[in-house]
Motif scaffolding. Structure first.
Motif, PDB file in Angstrom:
ATOM      1  N   ASP A  20       2.965   5.609   4.322  1.00  8.89           N
ATOM      2  CA  ASP A  20       1.831   6.381   4.838  1.00  8.89           C
ATOM      3  C   ASP A  20       0.563   5.527   4.890  1.00  8.89           C
ATOM      4  O   ASP A  20      -0.548   6.027   4.661  1.00  8.89           O
ATOM      5  CB  ASP A  20       1.582   7.632   3.991  1.00  8.89           C
ATOM      6  CG  ASP A  20       2.596   8.734   4.264  1.00  8.89           C
ATOM      7  OD1 ASP A  20       3.579   8.454   4.987  1.00  8.89           O
ATOM      8  OD2 ASP A  20       2.420   9.850   3.766  1.00  8.89           O
ATOM      9  N   ALA A  21       0.723   4.246   5.170  1.00 11.20           N
ATOM     10  CA  ALA A  21      -0.417   3.318   5.178  1.00 11.20           C
ATOM     11  C   ALA A  21      -0.256   2.286   6.291  1.00 11.20           C
ATOM     12  O   ALA A  21      -0.698   1.139   6.155  1.00 11.20           O
ATOM     13  CB  ALA A  21      -0.521   2.625   3.820  1.00 11.20           C
TER      14      ALA A  21
ATOM     15  N   LEU B 291       0.833  -1.201   0.000  1.00 15.79           N
ATOM     16  CA  LEU B 291       0.000   0.000   0.000  1.00 15.79           C
ATOM     17  C   LEU B 291       0.862   1.242   0.000  1.00 15.79           C
ATOM     18  O   LEU B 291       1.879   1.294   0.709  1.00 15.79           O
ATOM     19  CB  LEU B 291      -0.907   0.024   1.238  1.00 15.79           C
ATOM     20  CG  LEU B 291      -1.830  -1.181   1.442  1.00 15.79           C
ATOM     21  CD1 LEU B 291      -2.519  -1.097   2.802  1.00 15.79           C
ATOM     22  CD2 LEU B 291      -2.854  -1.288   0.321  1.00 15.79           C
ATOM     23  N   ASP B 292       0.479   2.239  -0.785  1.00 15.13           N
ATOM     24  CA  ASP B 292       1.179   3.524  -0.800  1.00 15.13           C
ATOM     25  C   ASP B 292       0.146   4.642  -0.875  1.00 15.13           C
ATOM     26  O   ASP B 292      -0.445   4.881  -1.924  1.00 15.13           O
ATOM     27  CB  ASP B 292       2.143   3.606  -1.990  1.00 15.13           C
ATOM     28  CG  ASP B 292       3.112   4.783  -1.884  1.00 15.13           C
ATOM     29  OD1 ASP B 292       2.640   5.910  -1.605  1.00 15.13           O
ATOM     30  OD2 ASP B 292       4.320   4.583  -2.077  1.00 15.13           O
TER      31      ASP B 292
ATOM     32  N   SER C 229      10.257   2.630   7.050  1.00 14.98           N
ATOM     33  CA  SER C 229      10.348   4.044   7.406  1.00 14.98           C
ATOM     34  C   SER C 229       9.449   4.392   8.585  1.00 14.98           C
ATOM     35  O   SER C 229       9.240   5.570   8.883  1.00 14.98           O
ATOM     36  CB  SER C 229       9.963   4.923   6.207  1.00 14.98           C
ATOM     37  OG  SER C 229       8.636   4.634   5.771  1.00 14.98           O
ATOM     38  N   GLY C 230       8.917   3.366   9.252  1.00 20.39           N
ATOM     39  CA  GLY C 230       8.014   3.601  10.364  1.00 20.39           C
ATOM     40  C   GLY C 230       8.729   3.744  11.698  1.00 20.39           C
ATOM     41  O   GLY C 230       9.951   3.863  11.770  1.00 20.39           O
ATOM     42  N   SER C 231       7.947   3.698  12.757  1.00 21.45           N
ATOM     43  CA  SER C 231       8.467   3.871  14.112  1.00 21.45           C
ATOM     44  C   SER C 231       8.983   2.555  14.664  1.00 21.45           C
ATOM     45  O   SER C 231       8.728   1.474  14.116  1.00 21.45           O
ATOM     46  CB  SER C 231       7.350   4.389  15.019  1.00 21.45           C
ATOM     47  OG  SER C 231       6.343   3.400  15.167  1.00 21.45           O
TER      48      SER C 231
ATOM     49  N   LEU D 200      -6.265   3.945  -6.672  1.00 25.44           N
ATOM     50  CA  LEU D 200      -7.329   4.014  -5.677  1.00 25.44           C
ATOM     51  C   LEU D 200      -7.011   3.098  -4.500  1.00 25.44           C
ATOM     52  O   LEU D 200      -6.548   1.959  -4.690  1.00 25.44           O
ATOM     53  CB  LEU D 200      -8.656   3.575  -6.304  1.00 25.44           C
ATOM     54  CG  LEU D 200      -9.273   4.516  -7.351  1.00 25.44           C
ATOM     55  CD1 LEU D 200     -10.473   3.842  -7.995  1.00 25.44           C
ATOM     56  CD2 LEU D 200      -9.683   5.830  -6.701  1.00 25.44           C
ATOM     57  N   ARG D 201      -7.258   3.574  -3.296  1.00 26.84           N
ATOM     58  CA  ARG D 201      -6.875   2.798  -2.109  1.00 26.84           C
ATOM     59  C   ARG D 201      -7.571   1.449  -2.050  1.00 26.84           C
ATOM     60  O   ARG D 201      -6.961   0.437  -1.683  1.00 26.84           O
ATOM     61  CB  ARG D 201      -7.137   3.619  -0.846  1.00 26.84           C
ATOM     62  CG  ARG D 201      -6.235   4.843  -0.767  1.00 26.84           C
ATOM     63  CD  ARG D 201      -6.403   5.614   0.527  1.00 26.84           C
ATOM     64  NE  ARG D 201      -5.523   6.781   0.540  1.00 26.84           N
ATOM     65  CZ  ARG D 201      -5.338   7.571   1.588  1.00 26.84           C
ATOM     66  NH1 ARG D 201      -5.995   7.338   2.718  1.00 26.84           N
ATOM     67  NH2 ARG D 201      -4.509   8.599   1.516  1.00 26.84           N
TER      68      ARG D 201
END
Length: 272
Positions: free
Chosen positions: A146-147, A110-111, A172-174, A118-119
């Protein structure tokens, strides 16, 4: 402190079929085994790219391939009929006919940063390809930007599915998100981003990931690490990523190279 020449590197995610390598692809790839790079995974992102990845793996015995549809390409290619309605059959055919070369399904996911597709369509393609990977007993290579919430929801939905395993690439997340993904059984791949001065969150995530779930990758030709930032990236630059991870993990660069190589060999089920 800098370590000596690093050997046995596994670049767990690259795109050498990208047009930016057209001028010197073969020469560059042939040079990698003299630069400490032992294995490379070339990731597909649409039908054509998946075919090209398989071709590279057929040409070089130290390159392996994944096949899949990137979230950017779901709507864009689907409606232009570049990705045909029977795309799952085509991906399956590539994997079944090339068992030595194809070791994963990906990159998929997912991006929501660019929203090129479309999501709901991204989610459908993601779920369908996760199902294909489980059917073929192959790991997945997941792209998530961002997903986070929706990506985790899909992973949760498949957590009890036999054969379900994989990699969250270009993480790239936490640190908290990395921990959740590791708890679900996934490996975490780090790129040159971890070397950037402002990438504190990525460094914290790398610190939190256990060594036995850590992977290194270039995502080349993108994301060249410091001090090569802004240049075309290639697998030889992974030494900078490995050096940085060694600092974060308080160990040697060679240990990081050895551990991440073994992790990649294990998740991709490569016979050494």
């Amino acid at each position: 402190m800098k370590d000596n020449f690093i050997t046995g590197i596994f670049d767990s995610h690259a795109h050498y079929n990208d047009k930016r390598f057209d001028s010197d692809r073969d020469e560059l790839i042939r040079s990698m085994q003299f630069k400490g790079v032992e294995y490379i995974l070339n990731a597909g992102d649409d039908i054509q790219g998946s075919c090209e990845s398989v071709s590279l793996a057929q040409r070089y015995n130290f390159i392996y391939a994944s096949v899949g549809i990137h979230p950017h390409n779901c709507e864009q290619n689907y409606y232009k009929e570049k990705t045909p309605p029977d795309y799952l059959d085509k991906l399956k055919d590539l994997a079944v006919k090339n068992p030595r070369e194809v070791v994963a399904i990906g990159e998929i996911g997912l991006d929501y940063y660019y929203d090129h597709s479309l999501r709901k369509l991204q989610q459908r393609f993601f779920t369908q390809q996760m199902e294909l990977a489980a059917e073929l007993n192959l790991p997945v290579i997941i792209h998530s930007r961002d997903a986070t919430a929706d990506t985790l929801a899909v992973l949760e939905n498949f957590k009890n599915t036999p054969n379900m395993r994989g990699i969250v690439h270009c993480f790239s997340g936490s640190a908290q998100t990395a921990g959740k993904m590791v708890s679900l059984g996934y490996y975490i791949g780090f790129t040159g981003v971890v070397t950037f001065p402002n990438a504190r969150k990525t460094a914290e995530a790398a610190k939190a990931v256990p060594l036995d779930r850590l992977l290194v990758e270039t995502d080349c030709p993108y994301l060249a690490p410091a001090p090569h930032r802004g240049k075309r990236c290639d697998s030889s630059m992974l030494s900078s990523v490995i050096q940085k991870l060694a600092e974060i993990k308080n160990t040697s660069a060679q240990e990081i190279a050895d551990v991440t190589r073994e992790n990649a060999v294990n998740i991709y089920s490569i016979s050494k």
